[in-house]
Design a protein around this motif. Structure first.
Motif, PDB file in Angstrom:
ATOM      1  N   HIS A   1       0.826  -1.205   0.000  1.00 46.76           N
ATOM      2  CA  HIS A   1       0.000   0.000   0.000  1.00 46.76           C
ATOM      3  C   HIS A   1       0.863   1.258   0.000  1.00 46.76           C
ATOM      4  O   HIS A   1       0.570   2.229  -0.710  1.00 46.76           O
ATOM      5  CB  HIS A   1      -0.928  -0.009   1.209  1.00 46.76           C
ATOM      6  CG  HIS A   1      -1.838   1.166   1.274  1.00 46.76           C
ATOM      7  ND1 HIS A   1      -1.630   2.231   2.120  1.00 46.76           N
ATOM      8  CD2 HIS A   1      -2.964   1.472   0.571  1.00 46.76           C
ATOM      9  CE1 HIS A   1      -2.580   3.118   1.952  1.00 46.76           C
ATOM     10  NE2 HIS A   1      -3.407   2.683   1.021  1.00 46.76           N
ATOM     11  N   ALA A   2       1.928   1.250   0.784  1.00 45.33           N
ATOM     12  CA  ALA A   2       2.821   2.417   0.829  1.00 45.33           C
ATOM     13  C   ALA A   2       3.454   2.666  -0.530  1.00 45.33           C
ATOM     14  O   ALA A   2       3.626   3.825  -0.941  1.00 45.33           O
ATOM     15  CB  ALA A   2       3.899   2.201   1.892  1.00 45.33           C
ATOM     16  N   ALA A   3       3.790   1.601  -1.254  1.00 41.33           N
ATOM     17  CA  ALA A   3       4.399   1.757  -2.574  1.00 41.33           C
ATOM     18  C   ALA A   3       3.413   2.327  -3.591  1.00 41.33           C
ATOM     19  O   ALA A   3       3.828   2.897  -4.603  1.00 41.33           O
ATOM     20  CB  ALA A   3       4.933   0.412  -3.061  1.00 41.33           C
ATOM     21  N   ALA A   4       2.112   2.161  -3.324  1.00 34.59           N
ATOM     22  CA  ALA A   4       1.087   2.660  -4.244  1.00 34.59           C
ATOM     23  C   ALA A   4       0.388   3.893  -3.696  1.00 34.59           C
ATOM     24  O   ALA A   4      -0.718   4.237  -4.138  1.00 34.59           O
ATOM     25  CB  ALA A   4       0.061   1.563  -4.519  1.00 34.59           C
ATOM     26  N   ALA A   5       1.031   4.581  -2.754  1.00 37.31           N
ATOM     27  CA  ALA A   5       0.372   5.690  -2.053  1.00 37.31           C
ATOM     28  C   ALA A   5      -0.085   6.802  -2.988  1.00 37.31           C
ATOM     29  O   ALA A   5      -1.068   7.491  -2.702  1.00 37.31           O
ATOM     30  CB  ALA A   5       1.317   6.252  -0.989  1.00 37.31           C
ATOM     31  N   ALA A   6       0.601   6.990  -4.094  1.00 33.54           N
ATOM     32  CA  ALA A   6       0.246   8.080  -5.015  1.00 33.54           C
ATOM     33  C   ALA A   6      -0.853   7.690  -5.990  1.00 33.54           C
ATOM     34  O   ALA A   6      -1.348   8.535  -6.744  1.00 33.54           O
ATOM     35  CB  ALA A   6       1.483   8.526  -5.785  1.00 33.54           C
ATOM     36  N   ALA A   7      -1.256   6.429  -5.995  1.00 33.96           N
ATOM     37  CA  ALA A   7      -2.265   5.959  -6.942  1.00 33.96           C
ATOM     38  C   ALA A   7      -3.672   6.296  -6.453  1.00 33.96           C
ATOM     39  O   ALA A   7      -3.871   6.703  -5.299  1.00 33.96           O
ATOM     40  CB  ALA A   7      -2.119   4.453  -7.146  1.00 33.96           C
ATOM     41  N   GLY A   8      -4.640   6.099  -7.310  1.00 38.33           N
ATOM     42  CA  GLY A   8      -6.030   6.315  -6.941  1.00 38.33           C
ATOM     43  C   GLY A   8      -6.545   5.202  -6.051  1.00 38.33           C
ATOM     44  O   GLY A   8      -5.889   4.168  -5.872  1.00 38.33           O
ATOM     45  N   PRO A   9      -7.741   5.383  -5.495  1.00 39.68           N
ATOM     46  CA  PRO A   9      -8.251   4.414  -4.519  1.00 39.68           C
ATOM     47  C   PRO A   9      -8.463   3.015  -5.090  1.00 39.68           C
ATOM     48  O   PRO A   9      -8.220   2.027  -4.384  1.00 39.68           O
ATOM     49  CB  PRO A   9      -9.571   5.040  -4.050  1.00 39.68           C
ATOM     50  CG  PRO A   9      -9.911   6.087  -5.042  1.00 39.68           C
ATOM     51  CD  PRO A   9      -8.626   6.558  -5.616  1.00 39.68           C
ATOM     52  N   VAL A  10      -8.912   2.897  -6.327  1.00 39.56           N
ATOM     53  CA  VAL A  10      -9.123   1.560  -6.896  1.00 39.56           C
ATOM     54  C   VAL A  10      -7.801   0.820  -7.021  1.00 39.56           C
ATOM     55  O   VAL A  10      -7.694  -0.362  -6.678  1.00 39.56           O
ATOM     56  CB  VAL A  10      -9.841   1.652  -8.258  1.00 39.56           C
ATOM     57  CG1 VAL A  10      -9.906   0.276  -8.918  1.00 39.56           C
ATOM     58  CG2 VAL A  10     -11.245   2.222  -8.089  1.00 39.56           C
ATOM     59  N   GLN A  11      -6.757   1.516  -7.502  1.00 42.59           N
ATOM     60  CA  GLN A  11      -5.454   0.888  -7.632  1.00 42.59           C
ATOM     61  C   GLN A  11      -4.884   0.517  -6.271  1.00 42.59           C
ATOM     62  O   GLN A  11      -4.299  -0.558  -6.100  1.00 42.59           O
ATOM     63  CB  GLN A  11      -4.485   1.815  -8.367  1.00 42.59           C
ATOM     64  CG  GLN A  11      -3.097   1.212  -8.576  1.00 42.59           C
ATOM     65  CD  GLN A  11      -3.133  -0.071  -9.372  1.00 42.59           C
ATOM     66  OE1 GLN A  11      -3.789  -0.138 -10.420  1.00 42.59           O
ATOM     67  NE2 GLN A  11      -2.462  -1.110  -8.887  1.00 42.59           N
ATOM     68  N   ARG A  12      -5.046   1.377  -5.295  1.00 34.35           N
ATOM     69  CA  ARG A  12      -4.559   1.069  -3.949  1.00 34.35           C
ATOM     70  C   ARG A  12      -5.283  -0.145  -3.385  1.00 34.35           C
ATOM     71  O   ARG A  12      -4.674  -1.032  -2.780  1.00 34.35           O
ATOM     72  CB  ARG A  12      -4.729   2.283  -3.037  1.00 34.35           C
ATOM     73  CG  ARG A  12      -3.769   3.418  -3.341  1.00 34.35           C
ATOM     74  CD  ARG A  12      -4.231   4.732  -2.734  1.00 34.35           C
ATOM     75  NE  ARG A  12      -4.400   4.646  -1.291  1.00 34.35           N
ATOM     76  CZ  ARG A  12      -5.178   5.462  -0.579  1.00 34.35           C
ATOM     77  NH1 ARG A  12      -5.873   6.413  -1.189  1.00 34.35           N
ATOM     78  NH2 ARG A  12      -5.256   5.327   0.726  1.00 34.35           N
TER      79      ARG A  12
END
Length: 236
Positions: free
Chosen positions: A81-92
Motif C-alpha cells: 500500500h505504501a508503494a502505491a500511495a500516489a495511486a487512486g483508490p481503486v489501484q490502492r
C-alpha cells in the motif's frame, strides 16, 4: 543492562524463535490440530519442562504463531500500500488485495492457520485482534480517503439490514456511511474467500489464469464498496 542479563535476553529470543520455527514445520507437516509441545521439544532436543518456560501451553504457542502470521500478512499489505500511495483508490485497493494473495501463496500453512479450519479446542484471545485487523484497517482507510476526497458511490441497503449496518458502522468506522461499512465487511469476507478457494484447490480445473482472475475480482470488490468512477462527493 548487565552483560549477563543481555546475554540471557538474547538467548531467550533465539530459543523462542527456534521453538516457533519448529512449530511452523509441524504445522506444515501435521496441521495445527496436531501441534504438540512435546514433539516440538523433542525435535529441538529440549526437555518438555524447559519448553514450558517459554510457552506454558499449546494454546499459547498457537496464539504466538497466529499473531506472527497476521503481522507478517499485515506488513506485506502495508508495504504494498505504501508503494502505491500516489495511486487512486481503486489501484490502492487492488494492490492491497494482490499483496494478500501473494502472501498467502508464499505462506500457505500460515494462511491456513489464520483463515482455514478452526483448531479444535482453541479459541483465539483478544490479543490477536490488533494484528488480525491490519489488512481490514488498510481497506477501511482507502474507502475513507475516497469518501473524503472524490467520494463514494453508496451501495444499496435493504431497510431490514439498516439497524445492523448502523451498528457495524458505529463499531468499525463511524465516519463512513452504514452502506459503505456493510459493503466493506462483505468485501473482506469475499477477498479471503477468493484467496482460500485458490489456495485450497477449489479453482483446480476451473480457473487457469488465476492472477488475472483475482485482479478482476478485486476490482469488482472495489466497485461493490463504491470505489467507482465517476465518483460523487460525500455530501451528494
Amino acid at each position: 543492562m548487565s552483560t549477563a542479563h543481555g546475554a540471557r535476553a538474547r538467548a531467550r529470543i533465539e530459543v523462542t524463535a527456534a521453538i516457533k520455527d519448529e512449530a511452523r514445520r509441524q504445522l506444515a507437516a501435521e496441521g495445527a490440530a496436531r501441534l504438540s509441545l512435546r514433539a516440538v521439544a523433542r525435535e529441538l532436543g529440549m526437555a518438555s519442562s524447559a519448553l514450558y518456560r517459554y510457552f506454558p501451553s499449546r494454546d499459547e504457542l498457537l496464539t504466538a504463531l497466529i499473531i506472527d502470521a497476521y503481522d507478517s500478512l499485515g506488513e506485506r499489505a502495508e508495504a504494498a500500500h505504501a508503494a502505491a500511495a500516489a495511486a487512486g483508490p481503486v489501484q490502492r485497493w487492488t494492490t492491497v488485495c494482490e499483496a494478500v494473495r501473494d502472501w498467502a501463496l508464499d505462506h500457505p500453512h500460515e494462511y491456513a492457520l489464520i483463515y482455514g479450519t478452526p483448531v479444535p479446542g482453541y479459541t483465539a484471545p483478544q490479543t490477536t485482534v490488533p494484528a488480525a485487523a491490519r489488512v481490514g484497517l488498510l481497506l477501511i482507510g482507502i474507502a475513507r480517503d475516497a469518501y473524503r476526497g472524490l467520494g463514494l458511490a453508496r451501495p444499496s441497503l435493504p431497510a431490514d439490514l439498516r439497524p445492523e449496518a448502523e451498528r457495524m458502522a458505529a463499531d468499525l468506522a463511524p465516519d463512513l456511511p452504514p452502506e459503505t461499512v456493510t459493503a466493506l465487511v462483505a468485501a473482506w469476507a469475499q477477498l479471503f474467500g477468493l484467496v482460500g478457494f485458490e489456495l485450497f484447490g477449489q479453482f483446480n480445473r476451473l480457473v487457469e489464469d488465476r492472477a488475472a482472475f483475482f485482479r478482476h475480482a478485486a476490482g469488482q470488490l472495489a466497485q461493490g464498496v463504491g470505489l467507482v468512477y465517476p465518483q460523487r462527493g460525500p455530501a451528494s
